[in-house]
Design a protein around this motif. Structure first.
Motif, PDB file in Angstrom:
ATOM      1  N   PHE A   1       0.838  -1.197   0.000  1.00 21.77           N
ATOM      2  CA  PHE A   1       0.000   0.000   0.000  1.00 21.77           C
ATOM      3  C   PHE A   1       0.875   1.250   0.000  1.00 21.77           C
ATOM      4  O   PHE A   1       0.654   2.185  -0.778  1.00 21.77           O
ATOM      5  CB  PHE A   1      -0.929  -0.010   1.222  1.00 21.77           C
ATOM      6  CG  PHE A   1      -1.855   1.173   1.272  1.00 21.77           C
ATOM      7  CD1 PHE A   1      -3.104   1.121   0.679  1.00 21.77           C
ATOM      8  CD2 PHE A   1      -1.481   2.345   1.921  1.00 21.77           C
ATOM      9  CE1 PHE A   1      -3.962   2.213   0.734  1.00 21.77           C
ATOM     10  CE2 PHE A   1      -2.330   3.437   1.968  1.00 21.77           C
ATOM     11  CZ  PHE A   1      -3.577   3.370   1.371  1.00 21.77           C
ATOM     12  N   VAL A   2       1.890   1.278   0.852  1.00 23.25           N
ATOM     13  CA  VAL A   2       2.786   2.437   0.936  1.00 23.25           C
ATOM     14  C   VAL A   2       3.545   2.617  -0.378  1.00 23.25           C
ATOM     15  O   VAL A   2       3.695   3.736  -0.879  1.00 23.25           O
ATOM     16  CB  VAL A   2       3.753   2.297   2.133  1.00 23.25           C
ATOM     17  CG1 VAL A   2       4.830   3.369   2.098  1.00 23.25           C
ATOM     18  CG2 VAL A   2       2.982   2.356   3.448  1.00 23.25           C
ATOM     19  N   ARG A   3       3.999   1.513  -0.970  1.00 23.06           N
ATOM     20  CA  ARG A   3       4.738   1.596  -2.235  1.00 23.06           C
ATOM     21  C   ARG A   3       3.852   2.168  -3.337  1.00 23.06           C
ATOM     22  O   ARG A   3       4.256   3.083  -4.066  1.00 23.06           O
ATOM     23  CB  ARG A   3       5.276   0.221  -2.650  1.00 23.06           C
ATOM     24  CG  ARG A   3       6.150   0.278  -3.906  1.00 23.06           C
ATOM     25  CD  ARG A   3       6.418  -1.095  -4.496  1.00 23.06           C
ATOM     26  NE  ARG A   3       5.211  -1.740  -5.014  1.00 23.06           N
ATOM     27  CZ  ARG A   3       4.565  -1.373  -6.132  1.00 23.06           C
ATOM     28  NH1 ARG A   3       4.986  -0.344  -6.844  1.00 23.06           N
ATOM     29  NH2 ARG A   3       3.497  -2.022  -6.531  1.00 23.06           N
ATOM     30  N   VAL A   4       2.633   1.649  -3.465  1.00 23.68           N
ATOM     31  CA  VAL A   4       1.713   2.136  -4.504  1.00 23.68           C
ATOM     32  C   VAL A   4       1.352   3.595  -4.248  1.00 23.68           C
ATOM     33  O   VAL A   4       1.323   4.409  -5.171  1.00 23.68           O
ATOM     34  CB  VAL A   4       0.448   1.246  -4.585  1.00 23.68           C
ATOM     35  CG1 VAL A   4      -0.599   1.855  -5.515  1.00 23.68           C
ATOM     36  CG2 VAL A   4       0.812  -0.157  -5.044  1.00 23.68           C
ATOM     37  N   ALA A   5       1.097   3.953  -2.999  1.00 27.77           N
ATOM     38  CA  ALA A   5       0.767   5.340  -2.664  1.00 27.77           C
ATOM     39  C   ALA A   5       1.913   6.274  -3.049  1.00 27.77           C
ATOM     40  O   ALA A   5       1.685   7.360  -3.580  1.00 27.77           O
ATOM     41  CB  ALA A   5       0.452   5.466  -1.179  1.00 27.77           C
ATOM     42  N   ARG A   6       3.130   5.842  -2.785  1.00 26.84           N
ATOM     43  CA  ARG A   6       4.293   6.667  -3.106  1.00 26.84           C
ATOM     44  C   ARG A   6       4.484   6.785  -4.619  1.00 26.84           C
ATOM     45  O   ARG A   6       4.714   7.875  -5.146  1.00 26.84           O
ATOM     46  CB  ARG A   6       5.544   6.048  -2.476  1.00 26.84           C
ATOM     47  CG  ARG A   6       6.825   6.843  -2.738  1.00 26.84           C
ATOM     48  CD  ARG A   6       8.068   6.078  -2.340  1.00 26.84           C
ATOM     49  NE  ARG A   6       8.181   4.884  -3.175  1.00 26.84           N
ATOM     50  CZ  ARG A   6       8.467   3.668  -2.716  1.00 26.84           C
ATOM     51  NH1 ARG A   6       8.666   3.454  -1.449  1.00 26.84           N
ATOM     52  NH2 ARG A   6       8.535   2.643  -3.540  1.00 26.84           N
ATOM     53  N   ASP A   7       4.349   5.665  -5.339  1.00 30.42           N
ATOM     54  CA  ASP A   7       4.661   5.646  -6.769  1.00 30.42           C
ATOM     55  C   ASP A   7       3.504   6.079  -7.669  1.00 30.42           C
ATOM     56  O   ASP A   7       3.724   6.670  -8.718  1.00 30.42           O
ATOM     57  CB  ASP A   7       5.108   4.246  -7.190  1.00 30.42           C
ATOM     58  CG  ASP A   7       6.400   3.804  -6.513  1.00 30.42           C
ATOM     59  OD1 ASP A   7       7.108   4.669  -5.942  1.00 30.42           O
ATOM     60  OD2 ASP A   7       6.696   2.591  -6.534  1.00 30.42           O
ATOM     61  N   GLN A   8       2.270   5.773  -7.254  1.00 32.21           N
ATOM     62  CA  GLN A   8       1.120   6.022  -8.134  1.00 32.21           C
ATOM     63  C   GLN A   8       0.044   6.896  -7.499  1.00 32.21           C
ATOM     64  O   GLN A   8      -0.972   7.184  -8.128  1.00 32.21           O
ATOM     65  CB  GLN A   8       0.507   4.682  -8.559  1.00 32.21           C
ATOM     66  CG  GLN A   8       1.492   3.823  -9.347  1.00 32.21           C
ATOM     67  CD  GLN A   8       0.919   2.449  -9.635  1.00 32.21           C
ATOM     68  OE1 GLN A   8      -0.262   2.330  -9.944  1.00 32.21           O
ATOM     69  NE2 GLN A   8       1.744   1.434  -9.535  1.00 32.21           N
ATOM     70  N   GLY A   9       0.253   7.275  -6.252  1.00 31.32           N
ATOM     71  CA  GLY A   9      -0.704   8.153  -5.581  1.00 31.32           C
ATOM     72  C   GLY A   9      -1.584   7.398  -4.607  1.00 31.32           C
ATOM     73  O   GLY A   9      -1.850   6.203  -4.773  1.00 31.32           O
ATOM     74  N   VAL A  10      -2.044   8.121  -3.605  1.00 28.99           N
ATOM     75  CA  VAL A  10      -2.878   7.529  -2.559  1.00 28.99           C
ATOM     76  C   VAL A  10      -4.194   7.010  -3.148  1.00 28.99           C
ATOM     77  O   VAL A  10      -4.688   5.957  -2.748  1.00 28.99           O
ATOM     78  CB  VAL A  10      -3.136   8.540  -1.429  1.00 28.99           C
ATOM     79  CG1 VAL A  10      -4.148   8.006  -0.428  1.00 28.99           C
ATOM     80  CG2 VAL A  10      -1.836   8.887  -0.728  1.00 28.99           C
TER      81      VAL A  10
END
Length: 101
Positions: free
Chosen positions: A63-72
């Motif tokens: 979740f943190v990786r996707v939020a960082r790379d593609q947005g929350v």
């Protein structure tokens, strides 16, 4: 109705100002005791522990990786979408975010 909410809140607030301070203090004590009896303090202790554990699961790290790379928004979509969360519903099925007042 939403259009009447501000007036109703103001009327209730004015009524509450008439309650004696001593009575408010006793009512607050009773409410706090009730929450303590329901386990509020143990819940508040356990919450951060579980949060720390869950942030370090594979799903939490993803979740943190996707939020960082593609947005929350994308991270939330992936997390909540499979469960039919209302945030993923069509626009007409979502709750109103703010009034038109």
């Amino acid at each position: 109705p939403l259009e009447e909410l501000d007036g109703a809140v103001d009327a209730l607030a004015a009524k509450l100002t008439e309650i004696p301070t001593t009575q408010l203090a006793v009512m607050k004590l009773i409410v706090n005791q009730k929450f303590d009896n329901m386990g509020l303090q143990s819940t508040q202790t356990l919450g951060p522990i579980l949060d720390g554990i869950m942030r370090n699961t594979p799903e939490g790290r993803e979740f943190v990786r996707v939020a960082r790379d593609q947005g929350v928004g994308e991270a939330v979509r992936r997390r909540d979408g499979p469960h039919g969360d209302y945030s993923q519903a069509p626009k007409g099925a979502k709750p109103r975010l703010k009034s038109n007042l």
